[in-house]
Design an enzyme around this catalytic site. Structure first.
Site, mmCIF file in Angstrom:
data_model
loop_
_atom_site.group_PDB
_atom_site.id
_atom_site.type_symbol
_atom_site.label_atom_id
_atom_site.label_comp_id
_atom_site.label_asym_id
_atom_site.label_seq_id
_atom_site.Cartn_x
_atom_site.Cartn_y
_atom_site.Cartn_z
ATOM 1 N N LYS A 35 1.110 -0.829 -0.144
ATOM 2 C CA LYS A 35 0.156 0.146 -0.276
ATOM 3 C C LYS A 35 1.006 0.985 0.061
ATOM 4 O O LYS A 35 1.881 1.433 0.110
ATOM 5 C CB LYS A 35 -0.754 -0.545 1.410
HETATM 6 C C1 LIG Z 1 -5.316 -4.398 0.939
HETATM 7 C C2 LIG Z 1 -7.041 -3.844 1.188
HETATM 8 C C3 LIG Z 1 -7.843 -4.318 2.074
HETATM 9 C C4 LIG Z 1 -6.987 -5.143 3.260
HETATM 10 O O1 LIG Z 1 -6.065 -4.814 3.908
HETATM 11 P P1 LIG Z 1 -5.556 -5.624 4.790
HETATM 12 O O2 LIG Z 1 -5.023 -4.497 6.325
HETATM 13 O O3 LIG Z 1 -4.417 -6.380 4.255
HETATM 14 O O4 LIG Z 1 -6.233 -6.384 6.251
HETATM 15 C C5 LIG Z 1 -8.752 -3.477 2.138
HETATM 16 N N1 LIG Z 1 -9.683 -3.515 1.254
HETATM 17 C C6 LIG Z 1 -9.163 -2.839 0.700
HETATM 18 C C7 LIG Z 1 -9.931 -2.345 -1.115
HETATM 19 C C8 LIG Z 1 -7.658 -3.076 -0.134
HETATM 20 O O5 LIG Z 1 -7.382 -2.734 -1.213
#
Ligand SMILES: *Cc1c(COP(=O)(O)O)cnc(C)c1O
Length: 382
Positions: free
Chosen positions: A181
């Site tokens: 991210k």
């Molecule tokens: C990455 C992601 C999540 C989940 O995030 P985590 O921190 O891995 O639990 C939820 N929604 C979207 C759209 C994502 O891309």
């Protein structure tokens, strides 16, 4: 050549922050987490941020704190990562999918009202790829029908739209610091809210429902705590927070670099038959979390293979959730229930996007994709 799909930007400055935690005695959720929470709240322009173990836990806790549970319905998008609707299921509620806009892949606000029933309690939009949803329209619909709004902002820290950032129009917004991210601590998440009650409920539930946090129990003398709710163990901890604190200062530079890379992709690919990409909505700044292209469905999987054979990292964000096995079987979804999302799911390819991509690598991705597409299309027509 090997072109990585993602590379993180962690370095010396972050090592020093982690070192600061390791040299202290306190490792779990304590003063550095609190420091990050305050800094992130300031960045976002919201009153409260609560650090959590990941965004999936954050979505679940936000739903719980906003009173969403069994027999409730939550309107959300079929074009997202499974964590979004899964969190609704974990809260005991039912995700109700509403199809997306063909231009952005985001939840189509104009279709929301038709999906509202007496059981609807919340809207859960996702700012897909970093492009914010139309939060003004979504907020207006929510207020009209007495619904909560929870933003899945896992793709969108640096995005803006109509003068709003993520977290400013929702009752809560949830961020992810997963390995790929915009900001990353490998795993991690945060919930932002302007509602003091929601923030304190999430604080309570992230740590077993105990009325004293570990940091409070640690500083000074031992004091008895009580358990006042059935909680979970979903806290962020100080080593995670240490990895994030300085990244926040570098975010504006990262964002600029991502914009430049996306511009290069768009220039390099423009005019090529058979290829398009999501557009940035008016009055918006995309966070540019992912750069995805849309190609003809019949060519997509072959292009994925070709790109990977040339050493280019790719991903598919996402195949429409209702067509995945679990959702099909549990809810009886079949083809063509959400035609726009399903079409995007069959045509999308995410290309490498990170701040260390070189000009040469970007050029190589563009050329490989163009050559591949030409070859596949010529063969299909000839
Ligand atoms: C990455 C992601 C999540 C989940 O995030 P985590 O921190 O891995 O639990 C939820 N929604 C979207 C759209 C994502 O891309």
């Amino acid at each position: 050549m090997k072109v990585e799909f993602y590379k993180h930007n962690l370095g010396q400055e972050d090592l020093e922050q982690v070192g600061r935690v390791i040299k202290s005695t306190f490792l779990t959720c304590g003063p550095v987490t609190a420091e990050f929470e305050e800094k992130f709240a300031q960045y976002l322009g919201v009153k409260y941020v609560v650090g959590v173990s990941n965004a999936t836990a954050g979505l679940f806790l936000a739903l719980r704190a906003l009173g969403i549970g069994p027999d409730d319905e939550v309107i959300t998008t079929p074009m997202t990562f499974i964590a979004t609707p899964n969190a609704v299921l974990h809260a005991g509620a039912k995700p109700v999918f509403v199809d997306v806009e063909p231009k952005t892949g985001n939840l189509d606000a104009s279709r929301i009202e038709a999906a509202i029933t007496p059981k609807t309690k919340a809207i859960l939009p996702v700012h897909l790829y970093g492009q914010m949803c139309d939060m003004k329209a979504i907020r207006r619909i929510a207020d009209k029908h007495g619904l909560k709004v929870i933003e899945d902002a896992a793709h969108c820290v640096a995005g803006r739209r109509d003068g709003l950032g993520p977290g400013q129009a929702g009752d809560a917004a949830v961020f992810s610091f997963y390995a790929t991210k915009e900001l990353t601590s490998g795993e991690g998440g945060a919930v932002a809210t302007n509602d003091e009650g929601v923030a304190s409920t999430i604080r309570l539930l992230r740590s077993h429902g105990m009325d004293r946090a570990a940091a409070e129990r640690y500083v000074g003398r031992f004091r008895h705590w009580d358990m006042v709710a059935l909680g979970y163990n979903f806290t962020m901890f100080d080593i995670q927070a240490a990895l994030l604190i300085k990244q926040l200062d570098r975010l504006a530079d990262y964002h600029k670099t991502r914009e430049q890379i996306c511009e290069r992709y768009e220039q390099g690919l423009s005019g090529m038959a058979g290829i398009s990409w999501p557009s940035v909505a008016p009055n918006s700044r995309s966070a540019r979390h992912l750069f995805t292209v849309w190609v003809p469905a019949k060519t997509r999987d072959e292009l994925l293979d070709q790109l990977q054979e040339k050493g280019i990292g790719v991903a598919v964000n996402y195949r429409a959730v209702p067509l995945l096995k679990y959702y099909r079987e549990r809810f009886g979804f079949s083809d063509n229930g959400f035609p726009v999302a399903e079409d995007i799911g069959k045509r999308t390819i995410s290309l490498p996007l990170h701040c260390q991509l070189t000009d040469k690598e970007i050029g190589f991705v563009i050329d490989t994709l163009k050559d591949g597409l030409k070859t596949v299309l010529n063969r299909n027509t000839g």
